[in-house]
Scaffold this motif. Structure first.
Motif, PDB file in Angstrom:
ATOM      1  N   GLU A 215       0.853  -1.181   0.000  1.00 33.26           N
ATOM      2  CA  GLU A 215       0.000   0.000   0.000  1.00 33.26           C
ATOM      3  C   GLU A 215       0.891   1.233   0.000  1.00 33.26           C
ATOM      4  O   GLU A 215       1.777   1.371   0.853  1.00 33.26           O
ATOM      5  N   LEU A 216       0.666   2.135  -0.942  1.00 30.23           N
ATOM      6  CA  LEU A 216       1.452   3.359  -1.031  1.00 30.23           C
ATOM      7  C   LEU A 216       0.715   4.515  -0.372  1.00 30.23           C
ATOM      8  O   LEU A 216      -0.518   4.548  -0.358  1.00 30.23           O
ATOM      9  N   PRO A 217       1.459   5.480   0.156  1.00 27.41           N
ATOM     10  CA  PRO A 217       0.817   6.660   0.755  1.00 27.41           C
ATOM     11  C   PRO A 217       0.012   7.436  -0.292  1.00 27.41           C
ATOM     12  O   PRO A 217       0.408   7.514  -1.458  1.00 27.41           O
ATOM     13  N   THR A 218      -1.107   7.994   0.129  1.00 29.06           N
ATOM     14  CA  THR A 218      -1.909   8.841  -0.745  1.00 29.06           C
ATOM     15  C   THR A 218      -2.029  10.225  -0.116  1.00 29.06           C
ATOM     16  O   THR A 218      -1.969  10.373   1.113  1.00 29.06           O
ATOM     17  N   GLU A 219      -2.196  11.223  -0.974  1.00 28.75           N
ATOM     18  CA  GLU A 219      -2.299  12.612  -0.521  1.00 28.75           C
ATOM     19  C   GLU A 219      -1.155  12.982   0.419  1.00 28.75           C
ATOM     20  O   GLU A 219      -1.348  13.604   1.467  1.00 28.75           O
ATOM     21  N   ASP A 220       0.056  12.593   0.016  1.00 30.21           N
ATOM     22  CA  ASP A 220       1.257  12.845   0.800  1.00 30.21           C
ATOM     23  C   ASP A 220       2.248  13.564  -0.107  1.00 30.21           C
ATOM     24  O   ASP A 220       2.854  12.952  -0.987  1.00 30.21           O
ATOM     25  N   ASP A 221       2.432  14.870   0.095  1.00 29.35           N
ATOM     26  CA  ASP A 221       3.297  15.662  -0.770  1.00 29.35           C
ATOM     27  C   ASP A 221       4.746  15.190  -0.711  1.00 29.35           C
ATOM     28  O   ASP A 221       5.462  15.240  -1.720  1.00 29.35           O
ATOM     29  N   GLU A 222       5.181  14.745   0.471  1.00 29.85           N
ATOM     30  CA  GLU A 222       6.554  14.247   0.584  1.00 29.85           C
ATOM     31  C   GLU A 222       6.764  13.039  -0.317  1.00 29.85           C
ATOM     32  O   GLU A 222       7.758  12.956  -1.038  1.00 29.85           O
TER      33      GLU A 222
END
Length: 240
Positions: A215-222
């Motif tokens: 699972e990849l991060p979502t809504e994460d600018d970094e």
């Protein structure tokens, strides 16, 4: 998830690039597994998951049980563990464990393995870290300030994974184990170079994992702005 399937949140390459300000609640991670490891927001300490409970091992080697609803992780790997092989054996270091696992799973070269060891240990060399000093500080710099602890004549649990070569950058290739004492008060990331030595036979449980969920991060600018280039030598360095 079914038993003995690996669930992972985010990438080790993301930690190398300093992607650690946000994450997912540990409660979500525990929905997918009861044994595993990871870290915490801003890489503040080492995480070990044992029997469905998550613990934070701080820079001084002390361990605390965390509230999974309010605590966030930027990287974690867990499995709903059920051993398919169990042995009682004395093990001296990573080389001894590798030899034992290879004998139990001779055809596991390209599979993930989950491992749990319980018993008395003559010595365990471990580390933990105090986290980032600034946003986007990479894992190599964070680990350059690691605190190393040696535990002697201690009972506890080692938990973690062996990952195949093609997983480099997604996870850590080879062995990656964390330790916590029997009273759940101390622990750390086991250093590959100096490792551990059992005090006689310990119980070793393991299982080969054939399904891997990422699972990849979502809504994460970094995460969205990270280069995520493979830093194989850097990853090896922070594991040693």
């Amino acid at each position: 998830m079914a038993f003995n399937e690996l669930y992972q949140y985010s990438l080790i390459s993301a930690l190398m690039d300093g992607v650690a300000s946000h994450g997912t609640p540990i409660a979500r991670v525990l929905e997918h597994g009861d044994l595993g490891l990871g870290t915490f927001r801003c890489m503040d300490g080492e995480m070990i998951v044992v029997d469905g409970e998550a613990y934070q091992i701080k820079a001084d080697g002390s361990a605390v049980h965390v509230d999974p609803e309010t605590t966030v992780t930027p990287f974690a790997a867990v499995t709903r563990f059920r051993a398919t092989a169990t042995r009682k054996a004395a093990v001296s270091g990573m080389a001894g464990l590798e030899e034992l696992l290879n004998s139990i799973f001779p055809k596991s070269r390209n599979h993930f393995l989950a491992v749990r060891m319980d018993g008395a240990f003559k010595k365990i060399n471990s580390r933990s870290v105090a986290g980032q000093l600034k946003p986007r500080e990479g894992m190599v710099d964070v680990c350059s300030r690691q605190t190393i602890k040696t535990f002697e004549a201690v009972k506890g649990t080692i938990a973690g994974f062996r990952c195949p070569a093609y997983a480099m950058g997604l996870n850590v290739v080879g062995d990656h184990f964390h330790f916590i004492t029997e009273d759940r008060q101390r622990g750390g990331h086991i250093l590959l170079a100096s490792g551990f030595e059992t005090d006689g036979d310990v119980e070793i449980e393991a299982a080969q994992l054939s399904k891997f969920y990422l699972e990849l991060p979502t809504e994460d600018d970094e995460f969205d702005s990270a280069t995520l280039k493979l830093q194989a030598q850097g990853i090896k360095k922070v594991m040693e």
